[in-house]
Design an enzyme around this catalytic site. Structure first.
Site, PDB file in Angstrom:
ATOM      1  N   HIS A   6      14.370  -1.314  -4.869  1.00 17.22           N
ATOM      2  CA  HIS A   6      13.878  -0.079  -4.253  1.00 17.22           C
ATOM      3  C   HIS A   6      12.985   0.735  -5.190  1.00 17.22           C
ATOM      4  O   HIS A   6      12.267   1.627  -4.735  1.00 17.22           O
ATOM      5  CB  HIS A   6      15.062   0.784  -3.787  1.00 17.22           C
ATOM      6  CG  HIS A   6      14.766   1.580  -2.548  1.00 17.22           C
ATOM      7  ND1 HIS A   6      13.548   2.168  -2.313  1.00 17.22           N
ATOM      8  CD2 HIS A   6      15.533   1.871  -1.463  1.00 17.22           C
ATOM      9  CE1 HIS A   6      13.577   2.797  -1.158  1.00 17.22           C
ATOM     10  NE2 HIS A   6      14.777   2.622  -0.613  1.00 17.22           N
ATOM     11  N   ASP A  16       9.351   0.094  -1.384  1.00 12.70           N
ATOM     12  CA  ASP A  16       9.950   1.047  -0.445  1.00 12.70           C
ATOM     13  C   ASP A  16      10.302   0.338   0.861  1.00 12.70           C
ATOM     14  O   ASP A  16       9.801  -0.758   1.144  1.00 12.70           O
ATOM     15  CB  ASP A  16       8.982   2.204  -0.172  1.00 12.70           C
ATOM     16  CG  ASP A  16       8.713   3.027  -1.420  1.00 12.70           C
ATOM     17  OD1 ASP A  16       9.615   3.091  -2.278  1.00 12.70           O
ATOM     18  OD2 ASP A  16       7.611   3.586  -1.540  1.00 12.70           O
TER      19      ASP A  16
END
Length: 549
Positions: free
Chosen positions: A522, A526
């Site tokens: 992450h 995204d």
């Protein structure tokens, strides 16, 4: 130099020894750099060195009141340098050894008081970026063999493969320190010794690294030690020692006052330990930090002794301990690091593979007609993943503390399970290669992985990983762990037939669907970027003709 040692060993005026050693050291260093000649005068007893400018190497001499010593040339110094520094002290020996060291994992040795001739120690090389130790599979050369640059000395089992180790210099293999099957050899640890002269081989019959250059340097010349400096910071010296203190406590200080260093007091307070219950091993019974640490360690051992005994007596299970292979230990540490430091999240899609299966059938018919190898579903998945990475390059990246590195090359690692553990060989530039080429490379790399013969270039440099447990094992869906420093890994499940609605209200048909789960870092990918990549991947799988454009 030898005369300087003679003076040191036999002179009655030993108080001049420190100054004499310093002068000899300084003189030798200047001789290396300036090609100067040293003459020793009678007045200062080998104390002064006079430079006479540049002279031929054969005329450079050391002269003294008792004897003359000649150094023929700088070239001869490489072979016979130890005879010059034999009695000149550890510091000069260290300089000479540094000058002649030319190999990354080997170091030059010189003859010394132990009688060893000039030799070269070969250390365990670092053959992969993650390698910290390795195993010797087998030696291809035996003791006494002549070796030359480029010849293979032995096969080394690294953390990922078995790699051939080549010789770097001409010489003879005098001693094999680590034989066939030696395990857990640290990088840099001595595994063999080579010599330049064949006649020197027999002198290394009883050689061991502990008695080599390091041991000789530790012993040094048999000269009286200079007077010890005043003991001002004794407590700090004790604190810096990494070894546990095993000496007996000194006599307790007189009176009721307890003497302890500030570090020892602070450590005792932090662990609620009364300082009076600790015996000091410092000067005059002073308590130092190491004493407190030893007390805490012994108290911890006493507390943990009972549970350990209980475990061994209660369990009584029948089991077999399987030693860790090198690749399994590295894989375990990297996966643990990945799960602990990378914020994983997972995205899953179901893709219809009917068109993909039809295209594969047509391509395999052409391959069989031309004598080529069959193309697998996994080959098509690798190609689709590579094209999706080129379309969404944010997923072809890795995280660093200062920036995100986005790669222009699309190199896809493919997970391969073997008896030794999990390997991930790489298909380079998979987005630019045809399906037949990808299939051939995957088969070759998988075979090399099973034979434990992968080379570093076969598994290094990947930017993304594909793991397929569906085709071989029928796993429907799973979440894979990211292979650092990459930012994503694709987990492919098995294809299964499902009933889907048709065009009419009462019409139904069968279709094959395959699940694909993308594990994302992450910090780099995204959620929307990961979804965009999966959309591109699904488009290539469900419309496989687009991969040919």
């Amino acid at each position: 130099m030898a005369y300087a040692s003679h003076v040191i060993n036999h002179s009655r005026k030993l108080r001049h020894v420190p100054n004499l050693l310093r002068r000899e050291h300084a003189g030798l260093v200047r001789w290396f750099s300036n090609d100067t000649r040293f003459s020793v005068s009678k007045s200062d007893n080998l104390g002064k060195a006079q430079s006479h400018g540049f002279m031929p190497a054969e005329q450079q001499r050391f002269s003294g009141t008792a004897a003359n010593r000649t150094v023929s040339s700088v070239g001869a110094l490489k072979k016979n340098g130890s005879r010059i520094i034999m009695q000149s002290g550890n510091q000069i020996a260290g300089h000479l050894q540094y000058l002649s060291c030319s190999q990354l994992h080997s170091r030059r040795g010189f003859s010394s008081d132990s009688g060893l001739p000039p030799h070269q120690e070969i250390g365990m090389p670092s053959l992969s970026p993650t390698m910290t130790e390795g195993n010797i599979a087998r030696w291809l050369k035996k003791e006494g063999d002549k070796v030359a640059p480029g010849e293979v000395l032995c096969e080394v089992e690294t953390d990922k493969a078995t790699v051939e180790m080549e010789c770097m210099e001409d010489g003879f293999l005098a001693k094999i320190v680590k034989g066939d099957g030696s395990n857990q050899i640290k990088v840099g640890e001595v595994i063999a010794v080579t010599v330049e002269d064949e006649g020197d081989i027999g002198k290394f019959k009883d050689y061991s690294p502990a008695a080599s250059d390091d041991g000789a340097a530790a012993e040094g010349p048999s000269t009286p030690a200079p007077p010890a400096p005043p003991k001002e910071e004794v407590v700090e010296e004790k604190v810096s020692s990494p070894e546990p203190k095993t000496s007996k406590p000194s006599a307790a200080p007189s009176g009721d006052r307890i003497f302890a260093s500030p570090l020892a007091k602070k450590l005792a307070e932090d662990h609620n330990v009364p300082i009076s219950s600790i015996k000091g091993t410092g000067p005059d019974g002073h308590i130092v930090k190491a004493d407190v640490e030893d007390y805490l360690a012994s108290r911890g051992k006493e507390a943990s002794a009972t549970p350990k005994a209980k475990d061994t007596t209660v369990t009584g299970l029948d089991y077999v301990d399987i030693p860790h292979s090198q690749i399994r230990k590295v894989t375990a540490s990297r996966l643990l690091l990945s799960k602990q430091t990378i914020p994983h999240y997972y995205l899953t899609v179901d893709t219809c593979v009917d068109k993909l299966m039809d295209l594969r059938g047509k391509l395999n018919s052409l391959q069989e007609a031309s004598g080529g190898k069959r193309i697998s579903i996994n080959d098509l998945v690798i190609k689709a993943a590579a094209l999706a990475l080129r379309k969404v390059p944010q997923c072809n990246s890795s995280w660093t503390d200062n920036y995100i590195r986005q790669y222009n090359n699309v190199n896809v690692n493919v997970a391969v399970q073997t008896d030794n553990g999990l390997y991930v060989p790489v298909v380079r530039d998979a987005d630019k290669k045809g399906l037949s080429k990808i299939g051939d490379e995957v088969k070759l790399l998988a075979q090399k992985a099973k034979e434990n013969s992968l080379k570093p270039e076969d598994y290094e440099g990947g930017t993304f990983t594909v793991s397929n447990l569906g085709g071989p094992f029928g796993i429907k869906q799973f979440c894979a762990i990211i292979n650092p420093p990459q930012a994503g890994i694709l987990a492919i499940g098995s294809a299964e037939k499902r009933v889907v609605p048709g065009l009419g209200p009462d019409e139904y048909k069968f279709a094959s669907f395959m699940s694909a789960t993308l594990s994302c870092d992450h910090r780099v990918i995204d959620g929307a970027i990961g979804a965009e990549w999966l959309k591109a991947f699904k488009g290539y799988i469900e419309n496989p003709e687009s991969m040919l454009l």
